[in-house]
Design a protein around this motif. Structure first.
Motif, PDB file in Angstrom:
ATOM      1  N   SER A 546       0.802  -1.229   0.000  1.00  0.00           N
ATOM      2  CA  SER A 546       0.000   0.000   0.000  1.00  0.00           C
ATOM      3  C   SER A 546       0.832   1.276   0.000  1.00  0.00           C
ATOM      4  N   ILE A 547       2.145   1.173   0.009  1.00  0.00           N
ATOM      5  CA  ILE A 547       3.001   2.357   0.098  1.00  0.00           C
ATOM      6  C   ILE A 547       3.616   2.635  -1.274  1.00  0.00           C
ATOM      7  N   GLN A 578      -0.384  -4.761  -2.868  1.00  0.00           N
ATOM      8  CA  GLN A 578      -1.207  -5.074  -1.704  1.00  0.00           C
ATOM      9  C   GLN A 578      -1.345  -6.576  -1.555  1.00  0.00           C
ATOM     10  N   LEU A 579      -1.339  -7.009  -0.302  1.00  0.00           N
ATOM     11  CA  LEU A 579      -1.592  -8.409   0.025  1.00  0.00           C
ATOM     12  C   LEU A 579      -3.092  -8.562   0.199  1.00  0.00           C
ATOM     13  N   VAL A 580      -3.716  -9.348  -0.673  1.00  0.00           N
ATOM     14  CA  VAL A 580      -5.173  -9.458  -0.722  1.00  0.00           C
ATOM     15  C   VAL A 580      -5.592 -10.857  -0.302  1.00  0.00           C
ATOM     16  N   TYR A 581      -6.562 -10.922   0.621  1.00  0.00           N
ATOM     17  CA  TYR A 581      -7.084 -12.197   1.102  1.00  0.00           C
ATOM     18  C   TYR A 581      -8.469 -12.451   0.514  1.00  0.00           C
ATOM     19  N   SER A 587      -3.070 -13.361  -2.182  1.00  0.00           N
ATOM     20  CA  SER A 587      -2.254 -13.068  -3.359  1.00  0.00           C
ATOM     21  C   SER A 587      -1.734 -11.647  -3.246  1.00  0.00           C
ATOM     22  N   ILE A 588      -0.676 -11.355  -3.988  1.00  0.00           N
ATOM     23  CA  ILE A 588      -0.113 -10.011  -4.028  1.00  0.00           C
ATOM     24  C   ILE A 588      -0.521  -9.373  -5.349  1.00  0.00           C
ATOM     25  N   THR A 627      -7.669   0.531  -1.815  1.00  0.00           N
ATOM     26  CA  THR A 627      -7.654  -0.810  -1.244  1.00  0.00           C
ATOM     27  C   THR A 627      -8.420  -1.729  -2.177  1.00  0.00           C
ATOM     28  N   VAL A 628      -7.835  -2.849  -2.538  1.00  0.00           N
ATOM     29  CA  VAL A 628      -8.462  -3.771  -3.487  1.00  0.00           C
ATOM     30  C   VAL A 628      -9.835  -4.198  -2.971  1.00  0.00           C
TER      31      VAL A 628
END
Length: 645
Positions: A546-547, A578-581, A587-588, A627-628
């Motif tokens: 996110s940065i 972003q690391l998405v759950y 997944s990234i 944010t995804v």
């Protein structure tokens, strides 16, 4: 858009003759600029760090913005969620750090949420209309401010009483509230403010009410046009009151109280629209502040009691049931410090900071009772400022942190700087610092079902170096390099053999973050202001989410003789990951870069008693992702006013 970028660049490199043009702009000496982020008023020339200031005038000119949106334009800041649906959690990243490494100070008191997973403060609780000014002290500042002051300290001063016996103001903003997929004018976001303040002899008072309601946007995005996301309304009511009394010219006291009540609907995660998830928050503060001035210095006392409650009703699809989560917390803070001035070349701050935090949590998956869920801090600290020779300043200090669970921990600060003064209004400051900071584990990390009472504080060490050039109030340019190492990071770990999870300190590897920050603030003529900042951040892989690696903010404002002002704001964020759950899988994902442009036109009328502003945010209706799976705002219109009786 390319033409607008070229215009911004052209204005930033205007003819250097303007830098020294002798127009009607008043010359302001560097010594006259005073900041209070050092716990006592200090000429900015004597500060060995670059302090970012957001003045009352700047806040007044942006009444349609939230505090998080204003802060998101500061170099080094990335406030994920500031452009999303009102009420969405704000994730604060400063210089590649996480939310728990940023400390918020309001009227001298450190703010935190002792019932949260970490101790970070929810910026949604802040009201822009109640704020007088904001100062941002970046870098490690735990020596002065204690836990959490690892990447930045946001020092907020709420509005003060006017000199009139009775002063009344009313104001508000009406805005659309839409995403780029909605109709041109849809949704609504209404803010209303009332203030009453004044001074009578030795008594001063201030009272403010602010109400906010927003409807029209779903917190999450729909997976496709076949689905219609439901609206997630947000409501907030806030009251701030102050009563001060000057017992004498040397002894002043002030009673402060505030109450914030919010309610909002929220969804079940990325792309997961839920109709019956609701959240309510109540936060009450009461405090007493006192200042005693004597011949060689002054003593300041800050006390504050906070009581807060957060309640969530949400649907859990895995068990097909509605669940209730209740978080109650209270905090007591006592900070007393003495500034003693030996001479114009040396002064000393000695103080002690005492805090007690407790929480009572009830959830379907484990509770924390208030007898167990508490911790205390006692922090004595010393800070000395030396000016042994003209132009040279040396600030150093140490703090000893005592925690009733893990014991003691020390932190330090070393900050030399040197000013090369050409004349009274022309100054070059060279600065460097090496400082440490710490972040104590939260009650949740210590005592929840995933808790670990053997946790020790996270520790950081930050090295900074840079320069700042000032030409009166016309020009300020700064460049700074920072390098931070983080040790003992508190992480969430899972043993996949036993499927037992808990919090632990990462002892095998450190986290490294470094970057550069550039600031440009120029008033070539009295009616024109140009501001720009750029941040380049490099972080360890675990901290890049996110940065943006590159971020640029700029603003051009022109004031016409008719008391009309026009300003254009631009923000660029480069690609982020972003690391998405999704359920148990993760997944990234890489998020695209984006440009955002805002336009504001303001006007003063009726002998400056009436202020009007018309704004357009996200002029080109850019669709972008913070944010995804969550919504962001498209083009939105605003009409704001403020009237002084």
């Amino acid at each position: 858009m390319k033409n607008l970028n070229k215009l911004a660049i052209l204005l930033l490199i205007m003819n250097t003759k303007n830098l020294i043009a002798q127009d009607s702009l008043a010359i302001q000496k560097i010594d006259e600029v005073v900041i209070s982020a050092t716990k006592y008023p200090t000429a900015i020339k004597k500060i060995g760090k670059i302090v970012y200031q957001i003045t009352a005038k700047e806040l007044q000119e942006n009444p349609q913005k939230t505090v998080s949106q204003v802060l998101n334009e500061v170099s080094g800041f990335e406030l994920n969620g500031s452009n999303s649906a009102p009420g969405k959690n704000i994730a604060t990243y400063v210089r590649g750090g996480k939310a728990s490494q940023v400390l918020v100070i309001i009227d001298g008191i450190a703010m935190s949420d002792s019932s949260g997973i970490n101790l970070s403060y929810d910026l949604n609780q802040l009201i822009l209309s109640q704020i007088e000014s904001i100062e941002i002290l970046k870098g490690a500042s735990s020596t002065l401010y204690g836990t959490g002051a690892a990447t930045a300290v946001i020092v907020i001063q709420t509005k003060r009483s006017s000199d009139k016996v009775i002063n009344v103001q009313i104001g508000g903003s009406l805005m659309t509230n839409r995403t780029s997929d909605d109709d041109f004018i849809s949704g609504n976001h209404l803010i209303k403010n009332v203030m009453l303040d004044g001074t009578y002899k030795r008594l001063n008072y201030f009272a403010s009410y602010s109400g906010t309601q927003a409807e029209g946007i779903s917190e999450t995005k729909a997976l496709s046009s076949e689905f219609n996301s439901t609206d997630d309304p947000f409501h907030k009511n806030s009251f701030l009151g102050k009563i001060g009394y000057n017992i004498s010219d040397k002894f002043k006291m002030q009673f402060v109280s505030s109450f914030v009540n919010t309610s909002h609907d929220f969804d079940g995660g990325a792309y997961n629209d839920v109709e019956n998830n609701t959240g309510k928050t109540k936060e009450f503060h009461v405090g007493l502040q006192a200042t005693f001035t004597y011949n060689k210095g002054n003593v300041k006392v800050f006390t504050n009691y906070k009581n807060a409650q957060r309640e969530y009703d949400q649907y859990n699809a895995y068990v097909d049931a509605q669940e209730n989560y209740l978080y109650k917390s209270s905090s007591l803070i006592f900070d007393i410090y003495n500034l003693y001035t030996f001479s114009d070349k040396i002064n000393l701050i000695t103080g002690v900071d005492v805090q007690n935090h407790n929480t009572d949590i009830t959830t379907p998956y484990g509770d924390i009772d208030k007898e167990t869920g508490n911790f205390s801090l006692i922090d004595p600290y010393v800070n000395i400022n030396l000016n042994p020779v003209k132009g040279f300043n040396f600030n150093t200090g140490v703090r000893l942190n005592w925690h009733n669970v893990y014991g003691t921990h020390a932190t330090f600060n070393i900050n030399p700087s040197y000013n090369v003064s050409i004349n009274e209004s022309n100054n070059l400051k060279l600065l460097t610092s090496y400082s440490s900071a710490y972040i104590v584990p939260s009650i949740y990390q210590l005592f929840s079902n995933y808790g670990n009472e053997n946790l020790t504080p996270e520790k950081t060490k930050t090295l900074e170096g840079g320069l700042e050039y000032s030409l009166s109030s016309k020009l300020k340019i700064s460049a700074l390099y920072f390098d931070r190492v983080e040790e003992n990071a508190i992480i969430f770990v899972t043993d996949f053999d036993t499927y037992i999870s808990n919090y632990d300190n990462e002892t095998e590897k450190n986290i490294f973050v470094n970057g550069v920050e550039f600031e440009f603030n120029h008033t070539p003529i009295k009616s024109l202001l140009i501001k720009s900042n750029y941040t380049h951040t490099l972080a360890s892989e675990v901290r890049t989410y996110s940065i943006p690696k590159n971020k640029w903010n700029s603003m051009i404002r022109y004031s016409f003789p008719s008391k009309t002002s026009l300003s254009i704001n631009h923000q660029y964020s480069s690609e982020r990951t972003q690391l998405v759950y999704f359920g148990w899988e993760s997944s990234i994902e890489t998020l695209d870069s984006y440009h955002l442009f805002d336009l504001t036109v303001s006007q003063k009328l009726i002998k400056d008693k009436l202020f009007l502003a018309v704004g357009v945010r996200n002029i080109f209706d850019k669709e972008f992702i913070e944010t995804v799976g969550y919504s962001t705002k498209g083009r939105n219109l605003s009409l704001s006013f403020n009237y002084k009786f």
